[in-house]
Design a protein around this motif. Structure first.
Motif, short mmCIF file in Angstrom:
data_model
loop_
_atom_site.label_atom_id
_atom_site.label_comp_id
_atom_site.label_asym_id
_atom_site.label_seq_id
_atom_site.Cartn_x
_atom_site.Cartn_y
_atom_site.Cartn_z
N SER A 53 0.85 -1.20 0.00
CA SER A 53 0.00 0.00 0.00
C SER A 53 0.88 1.25 0.00
O SER A 53 2.09 1.16 0.24
N PRO A 54 0.30 2.42 -0.25
CA PRO A 54 1.08 3.66 -0.21
C PRO A 54 1.64 3.98 1.18
O PRO A 54 2.50 4.85 1.30
N ARG A 104 -9.02 -6.35 -2.10
CA ARG A 104 -9.63 -5.60 -3.20
C ARG A 104 -10.17 -4.26 -2.72
O ARG A 104 -9.94 -3.22 -3.36
N ASP A 107 -7.35 -1.84 -1.96
CA ASP A 107 -6.79 -1.32 -3.22
C ASP A 107 -7.68 -0.22 -3.79
O ASP A 107 -7.18 0.83 -4.23
N GLU A 108 -8.99 -0.42 -3.75
CA GLU A 108 -9.92 0.60 -4.23
C GLU A 108 -9.83 1.86 -3.38
O GLU A 108 -9.86 2.98 -3.91
N TYR A 109 -9.71 1.68 -2.08
CA TYR A 109 -9.58 2.83 -1.18
C TYR A 109 -8.34 3.65 -1.52
O TYR A 109 -8.39 4.89 -1.64
N PHE A 110 -7.21 2.98 -1.67
CA PHE A 110 -5.97 3.69 -1.93
C PHE A 110 -5.94 4.30 -3.33
O PHE A 110 -5.19 5.24 -3.58
N ARG A 111 -6.76 3.78 -4.24
CA ARG A 111 -6.86 4.39 -5.57
C ARG A 111 -7.89 5.52 -5.60
O ARG A 111 -8.08 6.16 -6.63
N GLY A 112 -8.56 5.75 -4.46
CA GLY A 112 -9.50 6.85 -4.36
C GLY A 112 -10.87 6.56 -4.90
O GLY A 112 -11.69 7.48 -5.07
N THR A 113 -11.18 5.27 -5.16
CA THR A 113 -12.49 4.93 -5.71
C THR A 113 -13.44 4.33 -4.67
O THR A 113 -14.57 3.99 -5.00
N ARG A 114 -12.99 4.18 -3.45
CA ARG A 114 -13.84 3.65 -2.38
C ARG A 114 -13.75 4.58 -1.17
O ARG A 114 -12.67 4.93 -0.71
N LEU A 205 -5.04 11.76 1.09
CA LEU A 205 -5.75 10.95 0.11
C LEU A 205 -7.23 11.26 0.12
O LEU A 205 -7.85 11.46 -0.94
#
Length: 209
Positions: A53-54, A104, A107-114, A205
C-alpha cells in the motif's frame, strides 16, 4: 577430488538456482492446498496475507467472523502474528483467499475509488469503552475529521478524551476502522499507530478525492 575441483559457494548457488525456481511453484501449490484443506476442515481459525500500500506493507488477518487485524510494517508482522496465535488461536496460516475481498477494497480505497469499507469485522481484540470508540469511528465522514473530545462525546463519555486517544492508539483495525480521522482540537494530527507520515498520507488521500 582435487582442491581445484571443489566448487565454491558461488558455483553451488548457481547450480541450485534453477532447482529453486522449479520447486517454488510446487511449494506454492502445496501451501495453497494445505490452506484450502485446513479451511474446509474448519482447522484454520486465522488466515493472513500481506498487501502492499502507499503507507507500506499491511498485514491482514481474518477469522471466519471477519477481519481481525490490520497491522503496519513497523509493528513487526511476525510479532503481531505471534500475539494472535497466543491470544486468539494457534491455528493460523497464510491463506490469502479468505482475504481477497479485503485486499480488493483496500486497493480501491488507496486508488481513491472507495470511501467506505463493506467488510465483516471481528472486534474481539477490543472491549468496553475502546470498543464503543471503534464503533463510532466509521461514522466520521470520509474526508472529514473529529477531535478526540468530539469522539469522547459521541461515544458517551465526554470526559474520556485520553481514553479515546488510547482506543485510537490500540485500534486493531486501522485504515478499515478510520482512527486516522481523529485529530487534536487545534487541528494537529496527534499520534498514530502507523506513524505520523502514514496518517498524513491517509488524510491527504481523502481530502484530494
Amino acid at each position: 577430488m582435487t582442491l581445484e575441483s571443489v566448487p565454491d559457494q558461488t558455483s553451488v548457488a548457481a547450480l541450485l538456482e534453477p532447482l529453486d525456481h522449479e520447486l517454488a511453484p510446487a511449494l506454492d501449490r502445496l501451501h495453497a492446498r494445505l490452506a484450502r484443506q485446513a479451511q474446509e476442515l474448519h482447522r484454520l481459525d486465522i488466515a493472513y496475507r500481506v498487501v502492499e500500500s502507499p503507507i507500506g506493507r499491511l498485514l491482514l488477518a481474518a477469522t471466519e467472523q471477519g477481519i481481525l487485524r490490520v497491522a503496519f510494517d513497523l509493528e513487526n508482522h511476525d510479532a503481531v502474528l505471534q500475539l494472535l496465535a497466543d491470544n486468539v488461536s494457534p491455528r493460523i496460516l497464510e491463506a490469502p483467499a479468505r482475504l481477497d475481498e479485503a485486499a480488493r477494497e483496500l486497493d480501491e480505497y488507496f486508488r481513491g475509488t472507495r470511501r467506505a469499507f463493506d467488510l465483516p469485522l471481528d472486534f474481539r481484540l477490543s472491549r468496553g469503552f475502546r470498543l464503543s470508540v471503534l464503533h463510532h469511528l466509521p461514522d466520521i465522514a470520509y474526508g472529514s475529521t473529529e477531535s478526540y473530545a468530539q469522539v469522547a462525546l459521541a461515544a458517551g463519555s465526554p470526559k474520556a478524551v485520553r481514553a479515546v486517544g488510547t482506543a485510537c492508539a490500540t485500534n486493531p483495525l486501522p485504515v478499515v476502522v478510520p482512527c486516522h480521522r481523529v485529530v487534536k482540537s487545534d487541528g494537529s494530527f496527534g499520534g498514530y499507530l502507523g506513524g505520523v507520515d502514514a496518517k498524513r498520507t491517509l488524510l491527504a488521500l481523502e481530502a484530494a478525492a
